[in-house]
Design an enzyme around this catalytic site. Sequence first.
Site, PDB file in Angstrom:
ATOM      1  CG  HIS A 203      -0.605  -6.697   5.438  1.00 32.10           C
ATOM      2  ND1 HIS A 203       0.470  -7.477   5.787  1.00 32.10           N
ATOM      3  CD2 HIS A 203      -0.223  -6.015   4.325  1.00 32.10           C
ATOM      4  CE1 HIS A 203       1.452  -7.264   4.930  1.00 32.10           C
ATOM      5  NE2 HIS A 203       1.058  -6.385   4.037  1.00 32.10           N
TER       6      HIS A 203
HETATM    7  C1  UD1 Z   1       1.309  -1.905   1.907  1.00 30.44           C
HETATM    8  C2  UD1 Z   1       1.978  -2.475   0.664  1.00 30.44           C
HETATM    9  C3  UD1 Z   1       2.464  -3.897   0.921  1.00 30.44           C
HETATM   10  C4  UD1 Z   1       3.297  -3.978   2.186  1.00 30.44           C
HETATM   11  C5  UD1 Z   1       2.507  -3.364   3.341  1.00 30.44           C
HETATM   12  C6  UD1 Z   1       3.285  -3.363   4.634  1.00 30.44           C
HETATM   13  C7  UD1 Z   1       1.111  -1.565  -1.444  1.00 30.44           C
HETATM   14  C8  UD1 Z   1       0.275  -1.837  -2.630  1.00 30.44           C
HETATM   15  N1  UD1 Z   1       1.067  -2.508  -0.477  1.00 30.44           N
HETATM   16  O1  UD1 Z   1       0.099  -2.600   2.136  1.00 30.44           O
HETATM   17  O2  UD1 Z   1       3.267  -4.317  -0.161  1.00 30.44           O
HETATM   18  O3  UD1 Z   1       3.587  -5.327   2.493  1.00 30.44           O
HETATM   19  O4  UD1 Z   1       2.178  -2.016   3.008  1.00 30.44           O
HETATM   20  O5  UD1 Z   1       2.403  -3.170   5.733  1.00 30.44           O
HETATM   21  O6  UD1 Z   1       1.791  -0.556  -1.376  1.00 30.44           O
HETATM   22  N2  UD1 Z   1      -3.931   2.497   7.068  1.00 30.44           N
HETATM   23  C9  UD1 Z   1      -4.199   3.038   8.306  1.00 30.44           C
HETATM   24  N3  UD1 Z   1      -3.137   3.459   9.051  1.00 30.44           N
HETATM   25  C10 UD1 Z   1      -1.857   3.367   8.616  1.00 30.44           C
HETATM   26  C11 UD1 Z   1      -1.615   2.785   7.347  1.00 30.44           C
HETATM   27  C12 UD1 Z   1      -2.659   2.354   6.588  1.00 30.44           C
HETATM   28  O7  UD1 Z   1      -5.342   3.168   8.724  1.00 30.44           O
HETATM   29  O8  UD1 Z   1      -0.921   3.783   9.309  1.00 30.44           O
HETATM   30  C13 UD1 Z   1      -5.030   2.035   6.217  1.00 30.44           C
HETATM   31  C14 UD1 Z   1      -5.050   2.762   4.881  1.00 30.44           C
HETATM   32  O9  UD1 Z   1      -5.781   3.937   4.961  1.00 30.44           O
HETATM   33  C15 UD1 Z   1      -5.666   1.726   3.961  1.00 30.44           C
HETATM   34  C16 UD1 Z   1      -5.231   0.399   4.593  1.00 30.44           C
HETATM   35  O10 UD1 Z   1      -4.819   0.671   5.920  1.00 30.44           O
HETATM   36  O11 UD1 Z   1      -7.065   1.798   3.982  1.00 30.44           O
HETATM   37  C17 UD1 Z   1      -4.136  -0.259   3.811  1.00 30.44           C
HETATM   38  O12 UD1 Z   1      -2.996   0.580   3.708  1.00 30.44           O
HETATM   39  P1  UD1 Z   1      -2.168   0.654   2.342  1.00 30.44           P
HETATM   40  O13 UD1 Z   1      -1.162   1.704   2.518  1.00 30.44           O
HETATM   41  O14 UD1 Z   1      -3.096   0.726   1.190  1.00 30.44           O
HETATM   42  O15 UD1 Z   1      -1.470  -0.726   2.156  1.00 30.44           O
HETATM   43  P2  UD1 Z   1      -1.037  -1.961   3.061  1.00 30.44           P
HETATM   44  O16 UD1 Z   1      -2.140  -2.965   3.139  1.00 30.44           O
HETATM   45  O17 UD1 Z   1      -0.423  -1.517   4.360  1.00 30.44           O
END
Ligand code: UD1
Length: 352
Positions: A203
């Site tokens: 991810h």
């Molecule tokens: C984040 C952390 C990373 C950690 C990871 C654990 C940052 C910069 N990165 O990355 O250090 O290892 O979490 O998983 O903080 N989304 C959904 N549903 C959810 C959560 C997220 O659809 O429940 C989508 C968000 O809208 C976004 C994408 O997934 O478009 C990524 O989510 P984001 O919170 O930006 O960061 P992670 O990749 O999870």
Amino acid sequence: MKICSVVGARPQFIKAAPLSTAIRNQATEILVHTGQHFDQNMSDVFFSELEIPKPEYNLNISVSSHAEQTGQMMVELEKLYLKEKPDLVLVYGDTNSTLAGALAASKIHIPIAHVEAGLRSFNRNMPEEINRVLTDHVSRWLFVPSDEARKNLSAEGITNNVFEVGDLMYDAVLKFSKKASTHSNILERLELQAGSFLLLTLHRAENVDSREHLENIISALASVESKILLPLHPRTAKRLQAFKLELPNNVQTLEPLGYLDNLQLLENSRGLLTDSGGMQKEAYYLNVPCITLRSETEWVETVEVGWNQLVHGDFKSLKTAESGLDAVRKKEHPALYGNGSTAELICNRLFS
Ligand code: UD1
């Protein structure tokens, strides 16, 4: 003493589980969920399975640009800190929620405790690296998992109030791995034999946000002989769709897993392929060999003892690493990040 703990993403829920319980025996805790991870299977399931207290506040901030996410969290956290007047703000790890929690507190002079301080990948292209460095530099208390992390802080001039306490994720594995083996039926559900599959998690922005890089990883995966199970993170699902990329036939995708199913699958896998920080350590605690799909790791000790190999998306090295996986299990397995009493050690420091 009143402590405000800020969490927002999966690994933080896991770390909060043992520490929140320990804090609440001795102080008042206000638990704040920023909303960074919000799906039922990315958030709620962790609170129920890990018996984490219901957050006093949920900020529901789930926008995806870094500046918007961090900025909106800071605005809301500042209001909350001013209302609740905590004596201390506690933040975990390296996510945008960590940085927002710390920066907002530092500007209004509330002391910060950073759990999992001092880790460095030395790759400033990772948002996590920026979050770690900045958080460490505004924190009053720095709880490091290892001597290496202490040295990293020292090299940046941070030497006061640095305490080596081990890793909260080890506390959680020790507390919940038995529950996982009795409560999770994931092997039966998926009709899997122990040791017959590899578990994959993917991810990191650095791996999945570039089409070329994601494509390289996918073609490397096709060369792996074992069946691969991939609980798909929403970020990765979005990118695969946007880039119109297909996964190879040996990769089976699953919805994101709860904590207990994930532990059970990991413990029974032949090995782990991952770009997650937390999973590298969980694999080690469960005696599972790991291949990390990055060119560097913050958890260097797992590589030094030979249980973790770094492979950066290239086909040949993945194949070689995979063929060496089973031999890894014969290697020595020293304790690397404490003995599972990290929550207690942190509380002893905070409340002494
Ligand atoms: C984040 C952390 C990373 C950690 C990871 C654990 C940052 C910069 N990165 O990355 O250090 O290892 O979490 O998983 O903080 N989304 C959904 N549903 C959810 C959560 C997220 O659809 O429940 C989508 C968000 O809208 C976004 C994408 O997934 O478009 C990524 O989510 P984001 O919170 O930006 O960061 P992670 O990749 O999870």
